[in-house]
Design an enzyme around this catalytic site. Structure first.
Site, mmCIF file in Angstrom:
data_model
loop_
_atom_site.group_PDB
_atom_site.id
_atom_site.type_symbol
_atom_site.label_atom_id
_atom_site.label_comp_id
_atom_site.label_asym_id
_atom_site.label_seq_id
_atom_site.Cartn_x
_atom_site.Cartn_y
_atom_site.Cartn_z
ATOM 1 N N SER A 266 0.841 -1.193 0.000
ATOM 2 C CA SER A 266 0.000 0.000 0.000
ATOM 3 C C SER A 266 0.874 1.240 0.000
ATOM 4 C CB SER A 266 -0.905 0.022 1.231
ATOM 5 O OG SER A 266 -0.182 0.455 2.378
ATOM 6 N N ASP A 267 0.296 2.365 -0.411
ATOM 7 C CA ASP A 267 0.948 3.644 -0.161
ATOM 8 C C ASP A 267 0.725 3.987 1.315
ATOM 9 O OD1 ASP A 267 2.314 6.036 -0.559
ATOM 10 O OD2 ASP A 267 1.314 6.434 -2.459
#
Length: 719
Positions: A266-267
């Site tokens: 994920s960011d």
């Protein structure tokens, strides 16, 4: 080390240990780090336990061989199974030797040099202990209001794909395990982050699946075909579902259809952001959606650590999803050789030799020169060394030229315009700011006017502060700030030949500059050696060759404006077009100020004898497009010859033209070269209404020229 080793290791891990492998934490959480314990801001509320840290799988933002070795050594002492950490960081366009921002690198159209810049960035980062870079960013961009356009290579899917491929190959090399001067690449942001509505960061993306596949997905796929080991999810929605919890996007398309079996991360904080997006009621539901969607590593939130074990025990998440995610993380550690050598390439002594060495700095200077784009030149450039110049503007001596994603780049290392020119002339140059970047004082302006009055030629170094673009750097006004426009206005009143050099991370509305100055050089954020490269260009020791890979709007009201647009049913300028009831603005042209592919030179080029080898192309055959290009000027130069194709009639509307090839050629004065492009049926395919990827029989127009607007054309039929 065999796959059996990894399966045996997985079998010895407890559920808690497995879950922790999927967590990525920033450096302050780790003992042994120089800033250990400095947990501030949102990190305070993460409630991360010592046990979780001891079993965590990866570290975000650690740097320096000594620091990383200390973190890894302490971790291996405390981790029950001795599983090493992955060290990840944002090495976007350089580590300590900073190259031009990616949008500038795209404007070089130089794939070889782009790959070399990635190799150098990898080498400097790897010797400092880093294992993974969050690059390349391959989001297609059409809206210069979005600050992160500087991190992309532009508005064209084909060209973005070519740069994605060479950057992955540059970062990773051929052997991650044995070549410790490499990094694992992480392509981002999957998917379509560059299409955020209104150019506002983190905003909604809304488009058809056909547009997604036709324009936005090709560059990600090119990066994966080049072997990118990781993918990062985007912050935005895709078809109404945030990418980080989007099963259709990640598990069905990325993993099943494309066969990606690497690590998906994920960011920052994106898993927990499923809650404010409105698709998860709480952290537990966010964790469930993310793991089911195929997400492996959760960056800087703790929904997995807090809830994944419970979800498995309740039967809401199959334990096999946890095992497959952990196994992918372990496999990446194995590919990097971390089980045998947990410190990999980290080497304090070699670090001193490698970082910012002469070879790296020279490559940065070369790329900065090739990335700069000459937008206007009314016979002012190149300058003569004997001319007395006044160097004015906030970037005359300003060192904020690295760009917003320069990680460990130091502005103290940056070669300013003044330093570059003084080195070139071997004498002192008088400079004045005239104004700050966004504020102005009358005293500064008066000093600048006085210096300009005593000069033969004026160089204005203007632009954006780095913080005005990049992540969270969205703007609705993309003109230069008012004090700088006032500086331009007052200086040109003196009637001296005036050159503007621009430092910025996005295409700008250049009214107030382009119409008033005699020459404009777009330097972007050129990196560590920017001033030296600009001096080479201003004095003609390097002939400008860069060409825009993102259109410059005439004004922000046109945005998004891009070259490969549709025609509409009422196109302006058609033979039977009406005066009013056509697709046009009443107060602005339709065309951008500067189109995709545009860029001038200190010489001129003529295109002639453009021909096609066939009038009809059949499947399995190849057609050759051929054109002669002549340097008709007095100095040697590099020309970027561009090939575009238009499908005249499709099942769905087709763009006015699409880039399908380019070649960069060097020509001496008077020299002619024949440039050939091969065209196949495969290049004519597109996504139809049913998403099938095929071509249509019929007429195709081939365009060749120096940019997307100035072209010669020939037609052929596809059977």
């Amino acid at each position: 080390m065999t796959d059996q080793f990894l399966h045996d290791l997985l079998g010895r891990m407890t559920t808690d240990e497995k879950v922790a492998q999927l967590m990525q934490l920033a450096t302050p959480f780790f003992k042994g780090a120089s800033n250990s314990g400095e947990i501030t801001g949102p990190m305070v509320n993460m409630n991360v336990t010592d046990e979780t840290v001891e079993n965590t799988g990866s570290v975000l933002g650690a740097w320096g061989a000594k620091e990383i070795k200390a973190i890894q050594e302490r971790h291996l002492q405390e981790n029950r199974l001795g599983i090493p950490l992955l060290m990840m960081a944002d090495v976007i366009h350089g580590y300590r030797t900073i190259f031009p921002v990616p949008l500038a690198i795209g404007s070089s159209w130089d794939l070889e040099l782009a790959e070399k810049s990635a190799q150098i960035a990898a080498k400097e980062a790897a010797v400092s202990g880093i294992h993974v870079t969050f690059a390349p960013m391959v989001d297609l961009v059409r809206d210069p209001r979005w600050g992160r356009v500087m991190e992309s290579t532009g508005e064209d899917p084909y060209l973005n794909g070519e740069f994605a491929r060479v950057q992955v190959e540059g970062f990773q090399g051929d052997d991650l395990k044995n070549n410790t001067d490499t990094l694992a690449a992480c392509v981002k942001h999957f998917a379509a982050y560059g299409a955020a509505e209104g150019g506002r960061d983190y905003n909604t993306v809304n488009m058809s699946e056909r547009d997604l596949r036709e324009y936005y997905l090709p560059a990600y796929k090119a990066a994966l075909e080049a072997g990118s080991e990781m993918v990062m999810t985007a912050f935005n929605t895709v078809d109404g579902i945030p990418a980080t919890g989007n099963k259709t996007l990640m598990r069905d398309l990325l993993r099943e259809e494309w066969g990606f079996d690497g690590v998906l991360i994920s960011d920052w904080g994106a898993v927990k952001e499923l809650i404010p997006h409105g698709v998860a009621a709480n952290e537990k539901e966010a964790a469930e959606k993310a793991i089911k969607a195929g997400l492996d590593i959760e960056m800087m939130t703790t929904t997995y650590a807090s809830h994944l074990k419970e979800l498995i025990e309740e039967g809401k998440v199959d334990a096999s999803l946890l095992d497959e995610a952990v196994l992918r993380v372990l496999e990446l550690k194995q590919k990097l050789g971390l089980f045998e050598n947990p410190y990999r390439g980290a080497d304090e002594e070699r670090e001193k030799e490698v970082i910012r060495c002469d070879e790296h700095r020279q490559t940065a200077q070369d790329l900065a020169a090739k990335s700069s784009v000459l937008l206007k030149n009314d016979s002012v450039l190149p300058l003569k060394k004997e001319q007395k110049i006044a160097l004015l503007g906030p970037f005359a001596e300003g060192n904020d030229i690295l760009g917003p994603w320069s990680f460990l780049g130091s502005t103290d290392d940056a070669i300013t315009v003044k330093a570059g020119i003084e080195q070139k002339l071997n004498k002192k140059v008088i400079a004045a700011k005239g104004s700050d970047i966004e504020t102005g004082e009358d005293a500064d302006l008066q000093e600048a006017i006085k210096l300009a009055g005593d000069a033969e030629v004026v160089v204005l170094a203007l632009g954006e502060a780095s913080e005005m673009s990049g992540e969270a750097g969205s703007r609705t006004n993309i003109q230069l700030p008012a004090p700088q426009l006032k500086l331009v206005e007052e200086i040109v009143k003196l009637g001296k030949p005036t050159v503007a050099v621009l430092f910025n991370g996005r295409p700008l509305d250049l009214h107030g500059v382009i119409d008033k100055t005699d020459a404009v050089l777009e330097a972007w954020f050129p990196g560590t050696e920017g001033g030296a490269a600009i001096a080479d260009l201003l004095y003609g020791e390097v002939n400008p060759s860069g060409k825009l890979t993102m259109s410059f709007p005439d004004n922000v009201g046109q945005v998004p404006v891009y070259y490969n647009h549709f025609n509409t049913g009422r196109p302006k300028g058609a033979p039977d077009a009406q005066i009013r009831y056509v697709s046009q603005y009443l107060d602005s042209p339709n065309a951008p100020m500067f189109p995709f592919g545009y860029g001038l030179s200190y010489t001129t080029y003529a295109y002639d004898q453009f021909s096609l080898s066939l009038e009809t192309l059949k499947k399995g055959e190849t057609l050759t497009a051929q054109v002669n290009v002549t340097n008709t000027g007095k100095v040697a130069g590099e020309e970027i010859v561009q090939l575009y194709i238009q499908d005249k009639v499709g099942e769905v509307v087709r763009p006015m033209k699409e880039l399908k090839g380019f070649e960069k050629i060097h020509l001496e004065p008077g020299e002619t070269k024949t440039v050939q492009f091969t065209i196949t049926e495969e290049q004519l395919r597109y996504h139809h209404a049913d998403l099938s990827y095929t071509s249509d029989p019929g007429e195709f127009v081939v365009y060749v020229g120096p940019n997307s607007a100035e072209v010669e054309e020939q037609s052929f039929e596809l059977e």
